[in-house]
Design an enzyme around this catalytic site. Structure first.
Site, PDB file in Angstrom:
ATOM      1  N   GLY A  53     -30.976  46.456  24.508  1.00 37.30           N
ATOM      2  CA  GLY A  53     -29.967  46.758  23.281  1.00 37.30           C
ATOM      3  C   GLY A  53     -29.356  48.120  23.288  1.00 37.30           C
ATOM      4  CB  CYS A  54     -26.065  49.288  22.018  1.00 39.62           C
ATOM      5  SG  CYS A  54     -26.238  48.624  20.294  1.00 39.62           S
TER       6      CYS A  54
END
Lengths: 344, 344, 344, 344
Positions: free
Chosen positions: C147-148
């Protein structure tokens, strides 16, 4: 205290109207309506109102019954029935939508694809461009409040057309509007990652404000004025800048134009003709009811460039509606609208 | 009508102060000063004032003589002499700068690299955090108006520290401020192509608001509170959001905290404790004197997260200064400050 | 030429992936899928592709059949079946969604409210944090792309936790993300007039990246690391800044930390440890695959502040997916990703 | 490998040029110059280059000696001496400034208040509008790279004027540019709190790009074309949108215009004539060398509205300079410039 109500308070213009009216000390907002939010406090929709105004959204009937002056801020086609009720019940009605702006039903049919059901009613409508139609507004009971683009454009051209300083009847108007003009409804164009760092024109030659603009300009000129009107979407929240191109009559100088604009507007609180050399900027009218105008000459071709800027939510909607209310009720015209625009 | 004057009207806080004071009906602004603009109208600097207020910038002496209450908004080190004059001439003085905020000269020397020249004067200074120091402010003649970050932080922590709900004395504060906080002076960091679409912390561990924050928090807690304070520059014009992390005592629940915050602030017009589940957003306090606070619990570690947001130019500067003036003069505290914040 | 396909090309991560892959000279994109746009060219959705890539969106079956490496960028719960097909048909699969990131089905159930249907498949998944798991990625056939937020956070903390420089196991992470992180779907929070000039935290204590962050940090520390993670929505298009607070062991100096970070990352092209005194800014990683890290000490409490910034769409999604592809196929790791980030 | 050097790398156009050239695999940047930063690495000025390119800024002499092709990006009046040196030493010179754009010294004197000192040199200059002057550029050694506004405008009008579809010689051009167009120097207008949420025209009738625009349009039309050109400052980083108003000959339909534009540009990689009904948006050319054009008819008055948009830093400066280099050296014209513009 004037008892006012708002039908359609959930949209941006309705909410701005409520916000400004709360600041007006001769008005009491007695009822507000928002169809999808009945029973909810306005602060659920707009948390900025929290604890300042926690009025509950009521029904349209509540508004109609409790208020003596009804503002409506609705999609087109929905205001007629409310206006009719007000007309029959001796209440005043100011419509912020498009239903009472066009004199010609044919124009309305062509651009809005709807009919006028209450034709007699439309004979009573007054176009609420405060500075231009003040005398009629004083005695009006039914106001069609001008659109945002038309306000910036008609105020920008009024002295010029009235005094017939223009060489020909074709006018090019390149307008730019902030995103609140597109309203509260979600859309691709106003999705942040798309809108931010973006800029483009839209509805070229087809924007519904076109007939309204031409209607009012033609009245001012007492002639058939034709415009090419190109709106653009600006990545800012508020404000309209209209850059208007008109060929001047050869015998008219820029100084002449300035003189005439100053004559027309020197007594107008809300229209500021900037000193020669200054350039209008939407920054300096934001959150205010001002319309700032600057005038420029492309000397080489004797073409006048008029820059006219307003806050689309205030002078272009809620503020002008309140100004019209003030006129209708014989109040000081600036009442509730005297805030200095913030510079930053 | 209180005769007020502003020294340092050309900066953002000074200009905002003038803008708000023009909206205050028990005040008359009798003189304004801006060193580099003497003889020019304020509308030359800020065209938004054009035709609304075209006051001419005068000398500091003009302000001192004409006004009974002087606001100063100056770089640090420049206010003492004006405060001294006021003290000697029975005038009131509200300083929006940093010169009268720190109780300890040593702190001032350490963080600002300057001395207190008028030590007796500093004994009279009152820290103008309106909600907390209201009683002292009532009789004060010399106010050190709080900094923007400290206002958001101290209001956010006041009930918690006062009631000793915190488990330990170390508090982490992650603050984000709009660009007006950096002032009107041009800088690389606020050059549009650099600042826009950018975000970063600055002055980590070295921001001058740190001693002010710790001083006030320690007074509230009656204990030595230590903070790690990290300011960030937000690509917006206005507003501060402080996200504050505090370990709660195990026996204290989130509901307890809510109850206590509501008790402290339910009578405060300008501090809004949001309903449980809502999250404070700078959008909803912009252009207003409100401080919105929301409370959240990271249940897994019983850590409280306080979100406190203000408009840095209003509650964080000019608005709180006016609130303090209202208190000092026994006026209604909300006078001139009741605008509903716009939601868009 | 590697034949790659994209399932879910219509979302932001999918479109960014396509954009970057078109710039990669050892890859041929053979098929793209977007459920709601089958039969339409990608340039209908994203006009920036016009005439550069007018590939038609096909079915998921087309992608699965034509490609040897499939990227999927889908809402959670939709990737398992594609991964299974790839596993059975000897194709490689890189999932940009959340379905193959969590080792523990229980975490997935708790945070995503879904089960793992193909448990054997999940034993094969490799967490695609390129710099940390490079060796495993080399031989992996099924990648859960990070995920970011977790990418910015885990890279920011990796050397510290691996070398056990932290005093305790509680870490506070205050993250801020641009609006593309919220995706292409319209929402109130990303409606321009609401989002612009706004800032607020969201999902406090409940963001789904939390278990992913704790899982990876705990592996790095070989201990049970707990975080308080507060994401905020930044009014910019791209970029994440994570400001991370960790108490340092007393015997560890800031210089020690710098030394260790440089040792870990000096050979990593995409992780830049900034020189001492510099501060990471999302501006300088935008549109690139870099993760910039700066380190700061609050000396008074010996607390380390780590600032870690990435472009959420590149290193936080599509770029790292390509980096992982490069590793899997034995290509130069920077292939297709060497663009210098623009400074403005 | 072509050995290139950049004089004036510290400005935005110079830095963008370096950024793009680093992505060009037949070029080696051998020396860069920035007067005020001699001895410093470029990453001191633009941290985005850190560790990717830490070239040291050298003297102008270094650049002139080491490179075979020199790009200069300087304030006007400073390029002539470098061009002369190149001319005498058999090196190629591409000037991104204004010194070699105007054919007429009189125009240069009138608009830039400077003389041409090396008149023979100016006979050799080729106006680097790649698509229009490709044949001349192939053999040129001295290129005057077009201005940003002129590029968007001349490409937008080229087929129309060349085919004489216009009814008259007066053209109205309403252009809007992002803030990088104003350069790296700090200014009031680009101070974030002023520029953000602002919009206004500037230099009405006096912008220095006017003679350049008229010169090139007149050549295309083989007639004396006159423009009213109004630039506006957009609160975005990059991009120009020019909205151009031209009266069409009555016998020419919109379909005719489309056909002609497609004929002219169908073989041009970097000019995209959008499908009928689509509207050009700066968003879709940002960070790319594309010029997107859309065509619209105000049917009521048979007035053509051309919307032409570019990235001012790429096609409007550094990108077109590289395109010209590619043409001069017989390389593939798109070399180093094929990035797909990001959509968000």
């Amino acid at each position: 205290m004037i008892k006012v109500g708002i039908i359609g308070v959930s949209g941006y213009a309705g909410a701005e109207l409520l916000r400004l009216l709360l600041n007006h000390d001769e008005v009491k907002v007695v009822s507000i309506e928002a169809r999808s939010y009945q029973g909810q406090p306005i602060s659920d929709l707009y948390p900025s109102f929290y604890q300042v105004c926690d009025m509950i959204c009521e029904s349209d009937e509540d508004v109609l019954q409790k208020a003596e002056l009804i503002f409506a801020s609705l999609p087109h086609g929905l205001s007629e029935k409310y206006a009719k009720y007000c007309d029959e019940n001796n209440k005043k009605f100011i419509d912020l939508g498009a239903d009472f702006r066009l004199d010609s039903e044919q124009d309305y049919q062509e651009w809005y694809k709807l009919d006028y059901h209450e034709k007699a009613l439309h004979d009573k409508q007054v176009y609420g461009l405060s500075e231009v139609n003040r005398e009629k507004i004083k005695t009006a009971t039914l106001i069609g409040n001008p659109g945002c683009y038309p306000t910036s454009i008609t105020l920008g051209l009024y002295p010029l057309l009235k005094e017939k300083l223009n060489l020909n009847k074709h006018i090019i108007i390149d307008s730019k509007s902030g995103t609140t003009g597109a309203g509260k409804s979600l859309s691709e164009d106003t999705h942040f990652p798309k809108c931010n760092e973006s800029f483009h024109p839209y509805k070229l030659g087809t924007h519904r404000h076109t007939p309204e603009i031409e209607q009012e300009l033609s009245k001012m000129a007492n002639d058939d004025i034709q415009v090419t009107f190109t709106p653009h979407l600006l990545p800012v929240n508020r404000g309209i800048v209209s850059t208007i191109y008109v060929d001047l009559k050869p015998e008219v100088s820029l100084d002449d134009v300035y003189q005439i604009y100053q004559n027309y507007y020197s007594q107008e609180y809300f229209v500021r003709v900037l000193p020669k050399g200054k350039i209008a900027d939407l920054k300096f009218v934001k959150y205010s009811n001002f319309c700032d105008i600057s005038l420029h000459l492309d000397e080489r071709y004797h073409r006048l460039i008029i820059v006219s800027t307003i806050d689309n939510m205030v002078k272009g909607a809620a503020g002008q509606a309140i100004q019209n209310m003030n006129i209708m009720y014989g109040l000081e015209e600036t009442k509730g609208l005297k805030m200095v625009p913030p510079s930053f």
